[in-house]
Design an enzyme around this catalytic site. Structure first.
Site, PDB file in Angstrom:
ATOM      1  CG  ASN A 259      -1.910  -1.136   1.216  1.00  0.00           C
ATOM      2  OD1 ASN A 259      -2.696  -1.284   0.300  1.00  0.00           O
ATOM      3  ND2 ASN A 259      -1.847  -1.975   2.242  1.00  0.00           N
ATOM      4  CE1 TYR A 260       0.286   4.727   3.560  1.00  0.00           C
ATOM      5  CE2 TYR A 260       0.139   2.457   4.322  1.00  0.00           C
ATOM      6  CZ  TYR A 260      -0.348   3.752   4.300  1.00  0.00           C
ATOM      7  OH  TYR A 260      -1.475   4.075   5.019  1.00  0.00           O
ATOM      8  CG  LEU A 261       7.039   0.121   0.588  1.00  0.00           C
ATOM      9  CD1 LEU A 261       7.810  -1.122   0.970  1.00  0.00           C
ATOM     10  CD2 LEU A 261       7.806   1.376   0.964  1.00  0.00           C
TER      11      LEU A 261
END
Length: 747
Positions: free
Chosen positions: A704-706
């Site tokens: 979700n963030y990388l």
């Protein structure tokens, strides 16, 4: 079911003829073994007189049990040997295993046995019994095979084992076929702003089955008396009974909320009778539930296959849609069944009844030109929309939180992929202007307006600590979770000096999903002084940032850069941290396990930054113990391999050695040592990795963030297969990144 040899009305010699035929088949087949020999020997003994169906045998002969045989066509046949006299039975029994030396001959009187043979009999009794049992089992299998072969029945044919080359070729071919059939939407032109699709067709959501009443032998008791509940009350009562072994049913809030909602489902007579939850006895309902759970665990392969096929039919009908005339998988096509709400942490609404969702509550979204999904019989949809600016296929409002639930496409769909790609591209743009934004909020820390100062401090925490912005919530309606903008005085402790550092801020609060955030962070003096100012003359329950909320913060951020929000900062900091950590930790000269350990350590740095924690798995200790046992065994094997290598080298140096060519043996032993060392290193690195990630959730940040392009580029630079980082479903989700990323990609 059809049973061979069970026709009581057979005439003439039909029955004996059939049996004689089966005996002939057994004796004619070598695989029948001892049984075949016994049948041949039976020719010497007098044949039993054949009896008609109406005649009675003067002496009953105990025959072996009929052995059922499964035929390929699914019919069960019974193999029934002919009645035998005592001599025949004795001979047959004697043929089942070879007589052990010094063993008394079967049928001989006990008085003729010598003391020596008795001692040996006693000593070897257990071995003889075991050998006899094995021989009987083998004979039984041979008989069944012989009968099947003669009857034209063949066991289910097994696929021939494939070679490693064939398996690899099949995998490569499958991968190529998947790539050919993949919709490469990222190579197509994008629609105009706001348009998500131009054609959408689906079959609507799948509704859970209706409630089935309790069996007649399962009862609910109140104050020791049986009570027959109405269907609605019975269903909700069963929800509670199924959770009796869970700690939720011991919590006061859960029990009170459940009992309140349960009484709403009761009839007037039931409400008059049932007034105390403590007097309710759900034990029989709970026992029935546990029995069903155990029955599911003990299902046969055929039953499991039938369930699997039934589920696959549901997936085939409801699990796919046509998006712009391409078949796409739907993520959550099943509407959640009714039950009791649990929530996370100490949620104030835990125990409340999640009511059954009906078609009249569901809004359908599709194109005008497509076929509108058919509602279940006797029902109608709430509404049918044709809105191509949204990505959901169906929606409804749930009754607990009043939130809207959606049916969306799967993570590897075009709509999800486009959203991910756009998210990471916005985060990449922040890289070019983040310096100016930081300079701006640093100046705002000295602003004369309190509102501006609070915004600057909040931005500092969001940027440096990757805190979530936090949203406003109705008090008492949700769990007490907070973000940066909703921090209260009780969540922050200021320390002038702590552990050798100055101006330390201590955070302690519940974040998203009731995960505790605890951190001690040294900050710059301007931030520390402002926090002191914000917290002056306030009680513990007061907001720190009383002149700021998420809406005002994001509005300010969007004025600095189009599309910028507090969440973009979090994505940017996570991705840039991964890239920097990979550059610092990775080494091209390392072997593959060492490279993967470096990647996981970089990923862990991001997870710690984003506070992605998890509870240690219940099986963690046992898993580590098993891994340590394997490491110890591998060390012993390595020690043995080194000893053998040393011996081989010694023999190679010895003159006049009988070995004609000792050098290849040394090379073989050296290769064995090298393999053991590599395996040992791999296991030790695996153990280190597991221990370090015991309470860290790497998957959340990875998915979700990388930015996946960072990981793909790293794999190509380090010559590490991408499937070591992403599994099959994750590779499908990030297919766009795998296709477009080069080794020189920079976030």
């Amino acid at each position: 079911m059809y049973e061979m040899g069970q026709h009581k009305g057979a005439k003439g010699g039909g029955k004996p003829k059939q049996k004689a035929t089966k005996q002939k088949r057994l004796s004619g087949n070598d695989s029948a073994g001892a049984v075949g020999d016994a049948i041949k020997n039976s020719a010497k003994s007098p044949k039993p007189t054949q009896k008609g169906d109406d005649e009675k045998s003067p002496k009953k002969v105990k025959s072996p049990k009929t052995e059922p045989v499964e035929s390929a066509s699914g019919l069960r046949k019974s193999v029934k040997p002919e009645p035998q006299d005592d001599d025949f039975a004795a001979k047959k029994k004697g043929m089942k295993r070879k007589r052990i030396k010094d063993e008394p001959v079967e049928g001989a009187s006990h008085s003729t046995a010598t003391p020596t043979s008795k001692k040996k009999d006693k000593r070897n009794g257990q071995e003889e019994e075991s050998a006899g049992e094995d021989q009987r089992n083998k004979s039984k299998k041979r008989r069944e095979k012989a009968v099947k072969k003669e009857d034209g029945e063949h066991p289910v044919s097994q696929k021939p084992k494939r070679t490693k080359t064939e398996i690899m070729e099949a995998r490569v071919q499958k991968k190529e076929d998947e790539e050919k059939s993949r919709w490469r939407w990222w190579e197509e032109e994008k629609y105009e702003d706001g348009v998500k699709w131009k054609f959408l067709e689906h079959n609507g959501p799948f509704f859970p089955p209706e409630y089935q009443p309790l069996p007649d032998n399962v009862h609910f008791y109140y104050a020791g008396n049986k009570v027959k509940l109405s269907l609605a009350a019975e269903e909700v009562g069963l929800f509670f009974a199924q959770m009796l072994d869970h700690e939720y049913t011991t919590k006061k809030v859960f029990r009170e909320n459940f009992f309140t909602d349960w009484r709403k489902e009761m009839t007037h007579e039931e409400r008059t009778l049932i007034k105390d939850l403590d007097k309710c006895n759900f034990k029989e309902l709970f026992a029935m539930h546990k029995a069903r759970v155990e029955a599911r665990k003990l299902m046969t392969k055929e039953e499991k296959l039938a369930v699997k096929e039934a589920n696959q039919k549901i997936i085939d009908e409801y699990g796919y849609c046509l998006l712009d005339h391409h078949k796409e998988r739907i993520g959550n096509f099943k509407i959640e069944p009714p039950g009791l709400f649990r929530g996370r942490g100490e949620h104030p609404k835990q125990g409340m009844l999640k009511t059954r969702i009906l078609p009249k509550q569901v809004i359908i979204n599709c194109t005008k030109e497509s076929r509108v999904p058919v509602a279940p019989a006797g029902h109608k949809w709430k509404e049918v929309r044709h809105d191509n600016t949204v990505t959901w296929l169906a929606s409804w409002t749930e009754n607990i939180q009043g939130s809207i639930k959606y049916i969306m496409l799967n993570a590897n769909s075009k709509l999800k992929g486009e959203k991910d790609w756009e998210k990471y591209e916005v985060a990449r743009k922040l890289k070019s202007c983040v310096h100016n934004i930081r300079k701006q909020y640093d100046q705002d820390l000295k602003s004369k307006q309190m509102k501006t100062r609070q915004r600057a401090v909040a931005l500092y925490f969001i940027d440096k600590l990757a805190l979530r912005a936090g949203n406003e919530k109705d008090e008492g309606e949700t769990a007490d979770t907070v973000g940066c903008c909703s921090l209260r005085v009780e969540h922050i402790t200021l320390h002038e000096k702590l552990d050798g550092s100055e101006c330390v801020v201590e955070f302690d609060f519940l974040g998203k999903d009731c995960i505790r955030y605890y951190n001690k962070v040294p900050v710059i003096k301007k931030v520390f002084k402002n926090l002191k100012l914000f917290m002056e003359n306030k009680s513990p329950g007061d907001d720190v940032f009383d002149r700021l909320n998420t809406v005002l913060l994001n509005k300010h951020l969007s004025s600095l850069m189009p599309g910028l929000s507090a969440k973009v900062f979090r994505t940017y900091n996570a991705s840039i941290t991964l890239q920097e950590q990979l550059k610092e930790l990775s080494n091209k000269s390392d072997n593959e396990p060492e490279k993967l350990l470096s990647y996981n350590r970089a990923n862990r740095a991001v997870a710690i930054l984003c506070n992605h924690q998890r509870a240690a798995p219940k099986t963690f200790d046992q898993s580590m113990a098993n891994l340590q046992a394997k490491i110890d065994a591998r060390k012993e094997k390595l020690s043995l391999a080194k000893t053998e290598l040393k011996q081989a080298k010694k023999e190679a140096k010895t003159k006049g050695s009988p070995e004609p060519k000792p050098q290849p043996l040394v090379e073989k032993k050296m290769a064995a040592v090298q393999r053991c060392e590599e395996m040992l290193l791999k296991m030790e690195l695996q153990a280190t990795d597991k221990e370090e990630n015991k309470q860290i959730a790497l998957g959340t940040s990875k998915l979700n963030y990388l930015d996946p392009r960072i990981s793909v580029a790293w794999c190509r630079n380090m010559v590490v297969p991408v499937d070591k980082i992403y599994n099959k479903s994750q590779r499908d989700k990030f297919a766009w990144a795998l296709d477009m990323t080069e080794a020189d990609f920079e976030f």
